[in-house]
Design an enzyme around this catalytic site. Structure first.
Site, PDB file in Angstrom:
ATOM      1  N   MET A  30    -125.376 -33.751  53.846  1.00 28.84           N
ATOM      2  CA  MET A  30    -124.346 -35.359  54.364  1.00 28.84           C
ATOM      3  C   MET A  30    -123.864 -35.114  55.095  1.00 28.84           C
ATOM      4  SD  MET A  30    -124.468 -37.789  50.586  1.00 28.84           S
ATOM      5  CE  MET A  30    -123.113 -37.243  50.303  1.00 28.84           C
ATOM      6  N   LEU A  33    -119.619 -31.512  57.791  1.00 28.44           N
ATOM      7  CA  LEU A  33    -120.324 -29.916  57.446  1.00 28.44           C
ATOM      8  C   LEU A  33    -118.504 -29.551  57.195  1.00 28.44           C
ATOM      9  CD1 LEU A  33    -123.209 -28.567  58.873  1.00 28.44           C
ATOM     10  CD2 LEU A  33    -123.050 -29.998  56.967  1.00 28.44           C
ATOM     11  N   HIS A  37    -120.795 -25.658  52.585  1.00 22.75           N
ATOM     12  CA  HIS A  37    -121.319 -26.052  53.667  1.00 22.75           C
ATOM     13  C   HIS A  37    -122.288 -24.668  54.500  1.00 22.75           C
ATOM     14  CE1 HIS A  37    -120.793 -30.163  53.814  1.00 22.75           C
ATOM     15  NE2 HIS A  37    -121.529 -29.957  52.894  1.00 22.75           N
ATOM     16  N   SER A 184    -116.027 -32.682  52.062  1.00 23.95           N
ATOM     17  CA  SER A 184    -115.640 -33.598  53.319  1.00 23.95           C
ATOM     18  C   SER A 184    -115.622 -34.341  53.322  1.00 23.95           C
ATOM     19  CB  SER A 184    -117.811 -34.328  53.296  1.00 23.95           C
ATOM     20  OG  SER A 184    -118.304 -33.623  53.727  1.00 23.95           O
TER      21      SER A 184
END
Ligand code: AMP
Length: 277
Positions: A30, A33, A37, A184
């Site tokens: 989503m 990052l 990720h 995040s």
């Protein structure tokens, strides 16, 4: 690195590459990052010819009072991280669902407890978006983080049940040096909230310590002792479950997974660890 705003244009490219015999790797995200990720990009990079990352904040997986509108985004930062970690193509769709979208995927038992208890429609949103992304990207392998342990189990089950020819790989949970699981959403946390957020991992580590060093196997005892380590605003759950079925255990025999979700200053955090001898 290519950037696709149109999922169907990307799909054409993917199909072309497959016909040429290339292997496609995929990491759905989503955005906003971080090293959690990029660790997934590194795993996928070694195992494919063409590596695709998607960046899409999927409205289907957010409940009514959740943070869809405030979800962080930083496309330029994301693009840079993708470039540094060998991503070949980013799917950053302007539009994703058809206006009359009407197909949903529900993985039953695994979605019911843990995060599914507090977020009843969340996993249906996740499996639906992931299945649609798989349709566009046509991956041979897809990498998901163990940070979202329940999500990983659900995706594995969906792929198995729907006979999707995709290998699902689980990447280790990546933490800040402090021990806080990278997310995040951590950018919403004040320094004080970060310290309190860290207590999620302290509670998990306490379960592991009590099991390994003190030999405590009873889950009720483990949970009540571990909860004393927590300093959060609202606990969603602390559960000790079977690693595969995710069913709550009464006793830990050889191995289990301990998972936690809690709110700190309005931000919902999750974490999990393996408990074994
Ligand atoms: P998200 O952007 O939060 O939807 O996450 C996209 C993918 O990255 C999911 O497979 C997550 O499990 C994974 N991920 C997020 N945070 C971490 C982390 N700290 N360590 C490993 N994987 C992560």
């Amino acid at each position: 690195m290519q950037i696709f705003h149109s999922p169907s244009v990307l799909q054409k490219e993917a199909l072309l590459r497959k016909r040429r015999g290339e292997t496609i790797g995929f990491v759905p995200t989503m955005g906003a990052l971080h090293s959690g990720h990029t660790s997934l990009f590194d795993i996928a990079r070694e195992r494919c010819d063409w590596l695709v990352c998607s960046i899409f904040v999927n409205p289907l997986q957010f409940g009514e009072n959740e943070d869809l509108d405030q979800y962080p985004s930083d496309f330029e930062g994301d693009r840079q991280k993708c470039l540094e970690h060998g991503v070949d193509a980013i799917l950053f769709p302007r539009e994703f669902y058809n206006p009359d979208h009407s197909s949903y995927i529900r993985v039953e038992t695994l979605s019911q407890g843990l995060c599914g208890g507090n977020r009843p429609t969340h996993f249906e949103g996740v499996t639906t978006v992931v299945a649609r992304l798989f349709g566009f990207v046509q991956p041979d392998i897809a990498v998901f983080g163990q940070k979202d342990y329940q999500q990983l189990a659900i995706i594995r089950r969906m792929v198995r049940d729907l006979a999707m020819p995709i290998e699902i790989i689980g990447g280790e949970l990546i933490r800040e040096q402090s021990g806080l699981a990278l997310s995040s959403r951590n950018r919403y946390l004040s320094p004080e909230d970060k310290r309190r957020g860290l207590t999620l991992s302290l509670a998990l580590r306490e379960v592991i310590r009590l099991y390994k060093e003190d030999g405590i196997q009873n889950v009720t005892t483990l949970k009540s002792k571990a909860l004393k380590k927590l300093n959060v605003d609202e606990l969603d759950y602390l559960e000790i479950v079977d690693c595969d079925s995710l069913k709550p255990l009464e006793q830990i025999k050889d191995k289990a997974r301990v998972l936690i979700a809690a709110k700190v200053g309005g931000t919902r955090l999750i974490d999990n660890m393996e408990v074994s001898r």
